[in-house]
Design an enzyme around this catalytic site. Structure first.
Site, PDB file in Angstrom:
ATOM      1  N   LYS A 185      -1.123  -9.287   1.991  1.00  0.00           N
ATOM      2  CA  LYS A 185      -0.524  -8.626   0.826  1.00  0.00           C
ATOM      3  C   LYS A 185       0.006  -9.665  -0.172  1.00  0.00           C
ATOM      4  CE  LYS A 185      -1.476  -4.385   1.603  1.00  0.00           C
ATOM      5  NZ  LYS A 185      -2.381  -3.669   0.672  1.00  0.00           N
ATOM      6  N   ASP A 200     -14.515   6.116   1.611  1.00  0.00           N
ATOM      7  CA  ASP A 200     -13.852   5.561   2.795  1.00  0.00           C
ATOM      8  C   ASP A 200     -14.950   5.121   3.750  1.00  0.00           C
ATOM      9  OD1 ASP A 200     -10.682   6.016   3.895  1.00  0.00           O
ATOM     10  OD2 ASP A 200     -12.166   5.490   5.426  1.00  0.00           O
ATOM     11  N   ASP A 244     -17.892   0.904   2.978  1.00  0.00           N
ATOM     12  CA  ASP A 244     -17.131  -0.171   3.618  1.00  0.00           C
ATOM     13  C   ASP A 244     -16.842  -1.184   2.506  1.00  0.00           C
ATOM     14  OD1 ASP A 244     -16.278  -2.497   4.887  1.00  0.00           O
ATOM     15  OD2 ASP A 244     -17.601  -2.209   6.618  1.00  0.00           O
ATOM     16  N   GLY A 262     -10.610   3.865   0.528  1.00  0.00           N
ATOM     17  CA  GLY A 262      -9.642   4.222   1.577  1.00  0.00           C
ATOM     18  C   GLY A 262      -9.046   5.598   1.346  1.00  0.00           C
ATOM     19  N   GLY A 283      -7.187   8.033   3.976  1.00  0.00           N
ATOM     20  CA  GLY A 283      -5.945   7.614   4.622  1.00  0.00           C
ATOM     21  C   GLY A 283      -4.728   8.388   4.158  1.00  0.00           C
ATOM     22  N   GLN A 284      -3.558   7.909   4.601  1.00  0.00           N
ATOM     23  CA  GLN A 284      -2.305   8.626   4.333  1.00  0.00           C
ATOM     24  C   GLN A 284      -2.073   8.807   2.828  1.00  0.00           C
ATOM     25  OE1 GLN A 284       1.322   6.566   5.411  1.00  0.00           O
ATOM     26  NE2 GLN A 284       2.571   8.412   5.233  1.00  0.00           N
ATOM     27  N   TYR A 312      -0.782  -8.906   8.143  1.00  0.00           N
ATOM     28  CA  TYR A 312      -0.819  -7.904   7.061  1.00  0.00           C
ATOM     29  C   TYR A 312      -0.013  -8.408   5.864  1.00  0.00           C
ATOM     30  CZ  TYR A 312       0.386  -3.386   4.822  1.00  0.00           C
ATOM     31  OH  TYR A 312       0.593  -2.348   3.934  1.00  0.00           O
ATOM     32  N   ARG A 333     -14.876   5.965   6.770  1.00  0.00           N
ATOM     33  CA  ARG A 333     -15.085   7.146   7.630  1.00  0.00           C
ATOM     34  C   ARG A 333     -15.161   8.394   6.757  1.00  0.00           C
ATOM     35  NH1 ARG A 333      -9.068   8.856   9.402  1.00  0.00           N
ATOM     36  NH2 ARG A 333      -7.983   7.524   7.951  1.00  0.00           N
ATOM     37  N   ILE A 386       5.833   4.803   3.513  1.00  0.00           N
ATOM     38  CA  ILE A 386       5.606   6.101   2.861  1.00  0.00           C
ATOM     39  C   ILE A 386       5.713   7.224   3.896  1.00  0.00           C
ATOM     40  CG2 ILE A 386       4.010   7.471   1.471  1.00  0.00           C
ATOM     41  CD1 ILE A 386       5.113   4.924   0.057  1.00  0.00           C
TER      42      ILE A 386
HETATM   43  P1  NAD Z   1      -4.202   4.255   5.888  1.00  0.00           P
HETATM   44  O1  NAD Z   1      -4.377   3.360   7.054  1.00  0.00           O
HETATM   45  O2  NAD Z   1      -3.645   5.613   6.108  1.00  0.00           O
HETATM   46  O3  NAD Z   1      -5.581   4.435   5.117  1.00  0.00           O
HETATM   47  C1  NAD Z   1      -6.420   3.334   4.872  1.00  0.00           C
HETATM   48  C2  NAD Z   1      -7.828   3.856   4.811  1.00  0.00           C
HETATM   49  O4  NAD Z   1      -8.684   2.725   4.672  1.00  0.00           O
HETATM   50  C3  NAD Z   1      -8.260   4.609   6.068  1.00  0.00           C
HETATM   51  O5  NAD Z   1      -8.704   5.916   5.731  1.00  0.00           O
HETATM   52  C4  NAD Z   1      -9.406   3.766   6.636  1.00  0.00           C
HETATM   53  O6  NAD Z   1     -10.455   4.552   7.184  1.00  0.00           O
HETATM   54  C5  NAD Z   1      -9.867   3.016   5.394  1.00  0.00           C
HETATM   55  N1  NAD Z   1     -10.554   1.764   5.724  1.00  0.00           N
HETATM   56  C6  NAD Z   1     -10.275   0.874   6.704  1.00  0.00           C
HETATM   57  N2  NAD Z   1     -11.170  -0.121   6.677  1.00  0.00           N
HETATM   58  C7  NAD Z   1     -12.023   0.136   5.656  1.00  0.00           C
HETATM   59  C8  NAD Z   1     -13.160  -0.526   5.131  1.00  0.00           C
HETATM   60  N3  NAD Z   1     -13.613  -1.667   5.669  1.00  0.00           N
HETATM   61  N4  NAD Z   1     -13.765   0.016   4.073  1.00  0.00           N
HETATM   62  C9  NAD Z   1     -13.337   1.183   3.523  1.00  0.00           C
HETATM   63  N5  NAD Z   1     -12.287   1.877   3.997  1.00  0.00           N
HETATM   64  C10 NAD Z   1     -11.642   1.337   5.053  1.00  0.00           C
HETATM   65  O7  NAD Z   1      -3.344   3.455   4.809  1.00  0.00           O
HETATM   66  P2  NAD Z   1      -2.430   4.034   3.642  1.00  0.00           P
HETATM   67  O8  NAD Z   1      -1.087   4.208   4.201  1.00  0.00           O
HETATM   68  O9  NAD Z   1      -3.099   5.162   2.980  1.00  0.00           O
HETATM   69  O10 NAD Z   1      -2.362   2.759   2.696  1.00  0.00           O
HETATM   70  C11 NAD Z   1      -3.064   2.651   1.478  1.00  0.00           C
HETATM   71  C12 NAD Z   1      -2.661   1.353   0.827  1.00  0.00           C
HETATM   72  O11 NAD Z   1      -1.245   1.362   0.586  1.00  0.00           O
HETATM   73  C13 NAD Z   1      -2.924   0.102   1.653  1.00  0.00           C
HETATM   74  O12 NAD Z   1      -3.257  -0.967   0.809  1.00  0.00           O
HETATM   75  C14 NAD Z   1      -1.590  -0.183   2.293  1.00  0.00           C
HETATM   76  O13 NAD Z   1      -1.439  -1.547   2.603  1.00  0.00           O
HETATM   77  C15 NAD Z   1      -0.654   0.237   1.191  1.00  0.00           C
HETATM   78  N6  NAD Z   1       0.689   0.555   1.681  1.00  0.00           N
HETATM   79  C16 NAD Z   1       0.890   1.674   2.440  1.00  0.00           C
HETATM   80  C17 NAD Z   1       2.169   1.957   2.879  1.00  0.00           C
HETATM   81  C18 NAD Z   1       2.475   3.168   3.714  1.00  0.00           C
HETATM   82  O14 NAD Z   1       3.594   3.290   4.223  1.00  0.00           O
HETATM   83  N7  NAD Z   1       1.527   4.088   3.883  1.00  0.00           N
HETATM   84  C19 NAD Z   1       3.229   1.098   2.554  1.00  0.00           C
HETATM   85  C20 NAD Z   1       2.973  -0.048   1.829  1.00  0.00           C
HETATM   86  C21 NAD Z   1       1.690  -0.294   1.354  1.00  0.00           C
HETATM   87  C1  AKB Z   2       3.355  -0.637   7.455  1.00  0.00           C
HETATM   88  O1  AKB Z   2       4.360  -0.322   8.111  1.00  0.00           O
HETATM   89  O2  AKB Z   2       2.534  -1.493   7.797  1.00  0.00           O
HETATM   90  C2  AKB Z   2       3.178   0.007   6.106  1.00  0.00           C
HETATM   91  C3  AKB Z   2       3.805  -0.841   5.046  1.00  0.00           C
HETATM   92  C4  AKB Z   2       5.247  -0.797   4.847  1.00  0.00           C
HETATM   93  O3  AKB Z   2       3.120  -1.575   4.385  1.00  0.00           O
HETATM   94  N1  AKB Z   2       3.727   1.323   6.147  1.00  0.00           N
END
Ligand code: NAD
Ligand code: AKB
Length: 317
Positions: free
Chosen positions: A147, A34, A53, A8, A11-12, A143, A36, A173
């Site tokens: 988790k 990733d 994937d 992943g 992603g962010q 979701y 993508r 985040i």
């Molecule tokens: P994001 O959605 O920005 O990135 C997730 C990435 O996963 C994307 O680039 C997407 O293309 C990829 N993805 C989706 N399906 C996939 C698959 N089948 N195989 C491979 N890649 C795949 O999410 P993020 O914010 O970067 O989050 C990363 C982790 O942190 C996640 O586990 C999320 O639950 C956790 N998290 C994020 C936040 C937040 O605010 N960003 C908060 C709490 C927890």
């Molecule tokens: C969401 O809002 O789904 C995420 C998280 C807090 O896990 N940013």
């Protein structure tokens, strides 16, 4: 020498954690992956990238073997808002993907795993100010269900198979590099883009909505600190609460308006309001503070100034 795989990574969080890991360990030691491809011109292109994937265990196994991976940062997931639109996909990616990562780690002795959890594990029955470390976990989103299951699965692999699996309950985040990918806390990032581009933002949660948030530099620091921590000192494995900052949507809008006079925020709550209302406002992170010295560095004012300083020039301001 470390050999790291980030799932992943586009992603962010991955788009900033991957470069941070490459700075520490060398670009060629950190394999980004990733489903993508990386966006052209992003920092992910500075090192190896594999299309993956996470639901395909054979492909994951092949990459771990070919690249001699010893640590997996498993970030691939479907977040809360997208998860409500596509619950079956959220379950499949978040659970099948995690089981594949844990199983491939089990097949390769010594492989360590980082798997983030979220404040989404909490639900309406959890105390909200603060959410304790050990408490009721009855989330109302798919979701959140994935988790909670992920935390328990990670802990199970630690106890049953002796794997080193670690995880944090990230708050929402806030970051400037890559826009968030379909969560409920996305308003706290979107607002900066719209403030700079249009001088106006229509927020999808109400002004009094307070949620735990964290600025990306603190998120990266917390992640690396947990993975660096002496395992013997850890009292938790996959579910550390980590607090950054908590503020209402109106307080965030006011902090931005203080830097960008004339900025106006209006409020039109949608389905994400109910999700936000089911999550706590603050977190008790005393276990993280005691076990691996967690301390956030950014407050609302310093985070807001830094976001505007980074995003402003990119958006022509
Ligand atoms: P994001 O959605 O920005 O990135 C997730 C990435 O996963 C994307 O680039 C997407 O293309 C990829 N993805 C989706 N399906 C996939 C698959 N089948 N195989 C491979 N890649 C795949 O999410 P993020 O914010 O970067 O989050 C990363 C982790 O942190 C996640 O586990 C999320 O639950 C956790 N998290 C994020 C936040 C937040 O605010 N960003 C908060 C709490 C927890
Ligand atoms: C969401 O809002 O789904 C995420 C998280 C807090 O896990 N940013």
């Amino acid at each position: 020498m470390k050999r790291i795989l980030v799932t992943g990574a586009s992603g962010q969080i991955g788009s900033e954690l991957t470069p941070a890991l490459r700075e520490r360990h060398g670009a060629s030691s950190v394999v980004a992956s990733d489903i993508r491809p990386p966006a052209p011109g992003t920092r992910l292109a500075d090192g190896p990238f594999e299309q993956l994937d996470v639901r395909e265990r054979a492909r994951l196994r092949e990459i771990v073997a070919a690249q001699r991976i010893d640590t997996i940062y498993h970030l691939a997931a479907i977040l809360s808002a997208t998860g409500e639109a596509k619950p079956q996909l959220a379950w499949d990616v978040n659970i099948t993907g995690l089981v594949n990562v844990l199983e491939v780690a089990r097949e390769n002795p010594g492989v360590r795993v980082f798997c983030p959890s979220s404040i989404a594990v909490f639900g309406p029955e959890t105390p909200r100010t603060p959410a304790p470390q050990l408490t009721v976990l009855r989330p109302s989103t798919i979701y959140g269900l994935t988790k909670v299951t992920g935390e328990l699965l990670g802990d199970y692999y630690v106890e049953r198979y002796g794997l080193d699996v670690r995880g944090l309950r990230y708050p929402g985040i806030i970051s400037s590099e890559t826009p968030p990918g379909g969560g409920t806390t996305d308003y706290a990032v979107d607002i900066f883009y719209k403030a700079l581009q249009d001088g106006h933002y229509t927020c999808f949660v109400g002004p009094d909505t307070v949620l735990p948030m964290m600025y990306m530099p603190d998120c990266i620091r917390a992640t690396l600190a947990l993975m660096d921590a002496d395992g013997a000192r850890l009292t938790r494995h996959c579910d550390y609460n980590v607090a950054g900052l908590s503020f209402s949507a109106a307080e965030l809008a006011a902090a931005i308006a203080a830097q960008l006079p004339g900025f106006v925020c209006t409020y039109e709550p949608d389905f994400r309001q109910a999700i936000a209302d089911s999550w706590p406002q603050t977190l008790d992170d005393s276990a993280a503070r005691a076990d691996w010295n967690w301390r956030p560095a950014f407050d609302l004012d310093s985070m807001t100034r830094d976001m505007l300083r980074r995003l402003g020039p990119r958006l022509g301001r």
